[in-house]
Design an enzyme around this catalytic site. Structure first.
Site, PDB file in Angstrom:
ATOM      1  N   GLN A 101       3.606  42.554   9.164  1.00 12.23           N
ATOM      2  CA  GLN A 101       2.667  41.879  10.057  1.00 12.23           C
ATOM      3  C   GLN A 101       2.820  42.321  11.500  1.00 12.23           C
ATOM      4  OE1 GLN A 101       4.308  37.650  11.196  1.00 12.23           O
ATOM      5  NE2 GLN A 101       4.756  37.977   9.019  1.00 12.23           N
ATOM      6  N   HIS A 103       1.446  40.533  15.537  1.00  8.91           N
ATOM      7  CA  HIS A 103       0.736  39.467  16.238  1.00  8.91           C
ATOM      8  C   HIS A 103      -0.133  40.104  17.315  1.00  8.91           C
ATOM      9  CE1 HIS A 103       3.337  36.885  14.054  1.00  8.91           C
ATOM     10  NE2 HIS A 103       4.409  37.179  14.744  1.00  8.91           N
ATOM     11  N   LYS A 126       0.822  35.941  20.521  1.00  3.12           N
ATOM     12  CA  LYS A 126       1.977  35.328  19.884  1.00  3.12           C
ATOM     13  C   LYS A 126       3.229  36.192  20.030  1.00  3.12           C
ATOM     14  CE  LYS A 126       3.367  33.310  15.435  1.00  3.12           C
ATOM     15  NZ  LYS A 126       3.097  33.304  13.986  1.00  3.12           N
TER      16      LYS A 126
END
Length: 401
Positions: A101, A103, A126
């Site tokens: 992932q 952000h 984030k």
């Protein structure tokens, strides 16, 4: 003020009483039932609407209490962020790998929210830090380019999946076009057909198995890490990401900082986590959730760096406190370890949330022990008293302005 905080039971969390998150929650709430057949992944401490904390004494959400008592934020926070708490504080208990992932930045988060509001539910960025409470394992940032090139040289299954031409371009590239060629290779990997990914993973795992007791050559292709991740996510393209991303094993007290678009995946262990108030995640592997592969490949930070460079070292604040101060204004985190009978007083000009990880004592008039979560307004002193021959370990998140 003491806070009541929610637990998130994501699939990757630790089971039952093995979860520090469950232990912390149960220790302060006898009504909280821990089921060993269920997972307990995150304890949320903040005002995010997906998991708001409540002021225990009043029964109102912390967000509403702040709206009714804006002076608790202090002038600097109100001037910078408005009448809101700009950070989300967490404890994580990780049993299996989280998704590959990133952000998004503020600009990208706003665009994603506008275009896909059901997937990206807020407009904020984030950035985050993770501080190890136990040995904590993670993938983080692209490896130094020489390490990636080495894996392309010794793992033909990876080259086959990416494509021989793109692989060779990266092997031959110089520093000027390094990120361009890395992006081409990584995008080709992450967008490869699922059947091709499974085929090449099976071929790689069989080849490693055929090495038998040749631990030296098996270790060169990270066989232990590959087998563990493949055991959780068989046939998943994220298994190949170990050859692109740094593999870190943090000792308790060590931390990593993740800026916008930094690739990462937590693998195992318990940690403190703090971030800007957001729940935006762009995923592309090792997850049953929605994968936005094209977005991730487009926005990911392709800078290569050493694993050591991702570690954020704390600064000594006083005898008992060390501060992890990332290059963002939304948050910093203090580790407060009072290891002898003493009184400790700490006053900050911004609001803070503290959680007791071990030990016991008193904070003002409140008895505190493992799992207690406390909110302090701006300029309110955190006054801690520890009994003789006792100790207290707590972490405190506060606004970094």
């Amino acid at each position: 003020m003491e806070l009541e905080c929610p637990v998130k039971q994501y699939h990757w969390g630790k089971h039952g009483t093995n979860s520090l998150v469950a232990e912390l929650k149960r220790n302060v709430n006898s009504d909280f039932v821990v089921n060993n057949g269920e997972t307990y992944a995150e304890l949320w401490m903040g005002t995010h609407p997906s998991g708001p904390a409540y002021v225990k004494k009043h029964g109102t959400s912390l967000e509403n209490w702040i709206l009714m008592n804006p002076s608790s934020l202090g002038k600097a926070v109100k001037n910078t962020f408005g009448v809101t708490l700009p950070f989300l504080f967490k404890v994580l208990s990780v049993e299996m790998p989280l998704s590959i992932q990133v952000h998004p930045s503020k600009e990208t988060a706003a665009k994603l929210h506008t275009k896909y509001p059901e997937l990206y539910q807020d407009r904020n960025h984030k950035p985050e830090i993770a501080i190890a409470l136990t040995e904590f394992e993670a993938l983080c940032g692209f490896r130094p380019i020489d390490e990636i090139k080495n894996f392309l040289t010794i793992i033909p299954e990876l080259c086959e999946l990416i494509g021989p031409d793109l692989s060779q371009n990266l092997l031959d590239c110089n520093e000027i076009n390094q990120q361009y060629n890395l992006k081409k290779c990584f995008t080709a990997l992450m967008t490869a057909p699922e059947d091709s990914v499974r085929k090449q993973l099976q071929a790689l795992i069989k080849r490693i198995s055929d090495m038998g007791d040749d631990e030296e050559n098996k270790s060169k292709v990270l066989h232990d890490l590959l087998n563990r991740i493949h055991g959780f996510f068989p046939g998943d393209v994220g298994c190949f990401c170990i050859y692109f991303f740094n593999h870190l094993i943090l000792k308790p007290g060590e931390a990593i900082f993740l800026a916008a678009n930094d690739p990462h995946a937590y693998l195992s262990g318990d940690c403190i986590e703090c971030m800007a108030t957001s729940d935006n995640v762009v995923r592309a592997g090792l997850t049953p959730k929605f994968r936005d592969v094209n977005t991730l490949c487009e926005i990911i930070n392709y800078s290569c760096c050493s694993a050591k460079s991702k570690i954020l070292a704390p600064e000594k604040e006083n005898e008992f406190s060390h501060v992890y101060r990332p290059p963002v204004s939304e948050f910093a985190v203090s580790k407060i370890n009072i290891n002898k009978s003493d009184d400790f007083k700490l006053t900050r000009s911004t609001p803070s949330i503290s959680i007791v990880i071990s030990g016991n004592g008193r904070v003002g008039d409140l008895e505190v022990f493992k799992g207690k979560v406390i909110y302090n307004g701006a300029n309110d002193s955190l006054f801690v008293r520890v009994p003789p021959k006792k100790s207290l370990l707590m972490y405190q998140a506060f606004v970094n302005v």
